[in-house]
Write a protein that holds these residues in place. Structure first.
Motif, PDB file in Angstrom:
ATOM      1  N   SER A  52     -56.707  32.550 -31.781  1.00  0.00           N
ATOM      2  CA  SER A  52     -56.593  33.303 -30.532  1.00  0.00           C
ATOM      3  C   SER A  52     -56.737  32.421 -29.301  1.00  0.00           C
ATOM      4  O   SER A  52     -56.334  32.807 -28.213  1.00  0.00           O
TER       5      SER A  52
ATOM      6  N   SER B  44     -50.517  37.012 -30.212  1.00  0.00           N
ATOM      7  CA  SER B  44     -50.075  38.330 -29.754  1.00  0.00           C
ATOM      8  C   SER B  44     -51.220  39.334 -29.726  1.00  0.00           C
ATOM      9  O   SER B  44     -51.079  40.411 -29.156  1.00  0.00           O
ATOM     10  N   LYS B  45     -52.346  38.995 -30.371  1.00  0.00           N
ATOM     11  CA  LYS B  45     -53.517  39.874 -30.414  1.00  0.00           C
ATOM     12  C   LYS B  45     -54.775  39.047 -30.250  1.00  0.00           C
ATOM     13  O   LYS B  45     -54.821  37.883 -30.649  1.00  0.00           O
ATOM     14  N   SER B  46     -55.802  39.658 -29.719  1.00  0.00           N
ATOM     15  CA  SER B  46     -57.120  39.027 -29.702  1.00  0.00           C
ATOM     16  C   SER B  46     -57.702  39.148 -31.110  1.00  0.00           C
ATOM     17  O   SER B  46     -57.244  39.960 -31.924  1.00  0.00           O
TER      18      SER B  46
ATOM     19  N   ASP C 188     -58.874  42.733 -31.645  1.00  0.00           N
ATOM     20  CA  ASP C 188     -57.785  43.669 -31.917  1.00  0.00           C
ATOM     21  C   ASP C 188     -57.243  43.489 -33.329  1.00  0.00           C
ATOM     22  O   ASP C 188     -56.927  44.462 -34.014  1.00  0.00           O
ATOM     23  N   TYR C 189     -57.144  42.233 -33.775  1.00  0.00           N
ATOM     24  CA  TYR C 189     -56.661  41.978 -35.133  1.00  0.00           C
ATOM     25  C   TYR C 189     -57.619  42.573 -36.163  1.00  0.00           C
ATOM     26  O   TYR C 189     -57.195  43.263 -37.095  1.00  0.00           O
TER      27      TYR C 189
ATOM     28  N   SER D 112     -57.413  46.268 -36.327  1.00  0.00           N
ATOM     29  CA  SER D 112     -56.172  46.757 -36.954  1.00  0.00           C
ATOM     30  C   SER D 112     -56.236  46.711 -38.473  1.00  0.00           C
ATOM     31  O   SER D 112     -55.436  47.346 -39.146  1.00  0.00           O
TER      32      SER D 112
END
Length: 76
Positions: free
Chosen positions: A15, A65-67, A70-71, A74
């Motif tokens: 990240s 594309s994600k922190s 957030d990953y 998900s």
């Protein structure tokens, strides 16, 4: 060819943000009221983790594309 320039290269895929071990525990396990027993740090032990992603950005134009948070969320 274009791919020959990167053949054999090693890239950090991350990240680009630093996180403490407790930050990652909270992201995975969620914030709890549990108290932690802290031990003295061992010689050479890192308190934070940060991968340098400049090389992959420069050579491949890649960016996250994600922190990390957030990953992890998900995948829960």
């Amino acid at each position: 060819s274009e791919n020959e320039e990167i053949l054999g290269e090693v890239f950090n895929v991350a990240s680009g943000e630093d996180h403490s071990v407790l930050d990652v525990i909270d992201m995975v396990a969620g914030k709890t009221k549990k108290k932690y027993n802290f031990m003295p740090p061992r010689a050479g032990e890192s308190s934070k983790s940060l991968a340098n992603i400049n090389k992959i950005k420069k050579m491949l134009g890649w960016k996250p594309s994600k922190s990390l948070k957030d990953y992890i969320n998900s995948k829960k």
